[in-house]
Design a protein around this motif. Structure first.
Motif, PDB file in Angstrom:
ATOM      1  N   ILE A   1       4.613   4.145   6.647  1.00 15.93           N
ATOM      2  CA  ILE A   1       4.170   4.755   7.902  1.00 15.93           C
ATOM      3  C   ILE A   1       3.215   3.824   8.648  1.00 15.93           C
ATOM      4  O   ILE A   1       3.293   3.680   9.868  1.00 15.93           O
ATOM      5  N   ALA A   2       2.312   3.193   7.906  1.00 15.51           N
ATOM      6  CA  ALA A   2       1.191   2.485   8.547  1.00 15.51           C
ATOM      7  C   ALA A   2       1.548   1.097   9.072  1.00 15.51           C
ATOM      8  O   ALA A   2       0.980   0.658  10.074  1.00 15.51           O
TER       9      ALA A   2
ATOM     10  N   GLN B   1       0.830  -1.207   0.000  1.00 18.13           N
ATOM     11  CA  GLN B   1       0.000   0.000   0.000  1.00 18.13           C
ATOM     12  C   GLN B   1       0.866   1.260   0.000  1.00 18.13           C
ATOM     13  O   GLN B   1       2.011   1.239   0.469  1.00 18.13           O
ATOM     14  N   ASP B   2       0.312   2.346  -0.501  1.00 15.02           N
ATOM     15  CA  ASP B   2       1.067   3.598  -0.610  1.00 15.02           C
ATOM     16  C   ASP B   2       1.555   4.116   0.741  1.00 15.02           C
ATOM     17  O   ASP B   2       2.624   4.717   0.829  1.00 15.02           O
ATOM     18  N   ASP B   3       0.754   3.882   1.798  1.00 15.98           N
ATOM     19  CA  ASP B   3       1.127   4.412   3.117  1.00 15.98           C
ATOM     20  C   ASP B   3       1.845   3.375   3.978  1.00 15.98           C
ATOM     21  O   ASP B   3       1.988   3.560   5.192  1.00 15.98           O
TER      22      ASP B   3
END
Ligand SMILES: [Fe+2]
Ligand SMILES: [Fe+2]
Length: 226
Positions: free
Chosen positions: A206-207, A201-203
């Motif tokens: 961070i996630a 996923q793009d995040d």
């Protein structure tokens, strides 16, 4: 290319091991650990060079490889590695796939995670079919001690650590027979699919956090190097 790599692996395993489930799972588990080693090798290299620190990801990938190790130990306890030719095929295939995944991960991490998502999906369906075909027989057999220790009686920190899609300590398996063991191996593969999807996923930088991460600040992504 990713689908081709997975397709070759699945074809070889399904063709050579059609009627030998434990050697088949032994080969699958030997090769299935390798991408996690490849990810850790590359992440370690980046951290050593001071390029990128991602401690949580190293921890999660190690816990994933630790989970696959226990799948492998279970297959070995069931005799899956008793023949020389199966050990030869498994280890040489793993060696080749390790270097391929290292190269793909350095060039395109998302593609390398997609590869593993497909492998884990294949593993999930393999175990799911096996459970449906052999339910009665499996329920009649005892669970190997290594499975009882890993899933039920031992220290479950590492068992929780690879499951980024669920809260830590929320999954506590019942292990009364061999069916329960394969049921949990199958469910582990589903958790791997979820984590491999989350990594794409793009995040994700961070996630994606360790299930045991106390605060985001402690494990925050650092670009300052060691
Ligand atoms: Fe596995
Ligand atoms: Fe797996």
């Amino acid at each position: 290319m990713i689908r081709l790599l997975v397709g070759i692996l699945v074809f070889v395993i399904n063709t050579l091991y059609r009627n030998r489930p434990y050697p088949r799972f032994y080969v699958l588990e030997t090769v299935a650990r390798v991408p996690y080693f490849a990810y850790m090798s590359v992440l370690h290299l980046y951290e050593t060079l001071g390029l990128w620190r991602k401690a949580d990801w190293l921890k999660i990938h190690f816990a994933e490889s630790w989970n696959e190790l226990h799948h492998l130990l279970i297959m070995e306890s069931l005799g899956g590695n008793s023949q020389w030719i199966d050990r030869f095929i498994a280890r040489h295939t793993a060696l080749v796939y390790y270097w391929i995944i290292v190269a793909i991960y350095m060039a395109n991490p998302r593609a390398a995670y997609h590869f593993m998502e497909l492998v884990e999906q294949h593993a999930y369906h393999s175990y799911d079919g096996f459970l449906k075909d052999r339910e009665i027989e499996l329920k009649d057999q005892p669970a190997p001690p290594v499975a009882i220790d890993y899933y039920r009686d031992g220290d479950l920190y590492m068992f929780d650590e690879f499951q980024t899609g669920v809260r830590a300590e929320s999954r506590r398996p019942t292990i009364d027979n061999l069916y329960d063991v394969f049921l949990n191996i199958r469910d582990d593969e589903q958790e791997h699919v979820k984590t491999m999807s989350a990594c794409q996923q793009d995040d994700a930088r961070i996630a994606l956090k360790s299930p045991h991460s106390p605060t985001q600040a402690v494990f925050a992504e650092s670009t300052k190097g060691a």
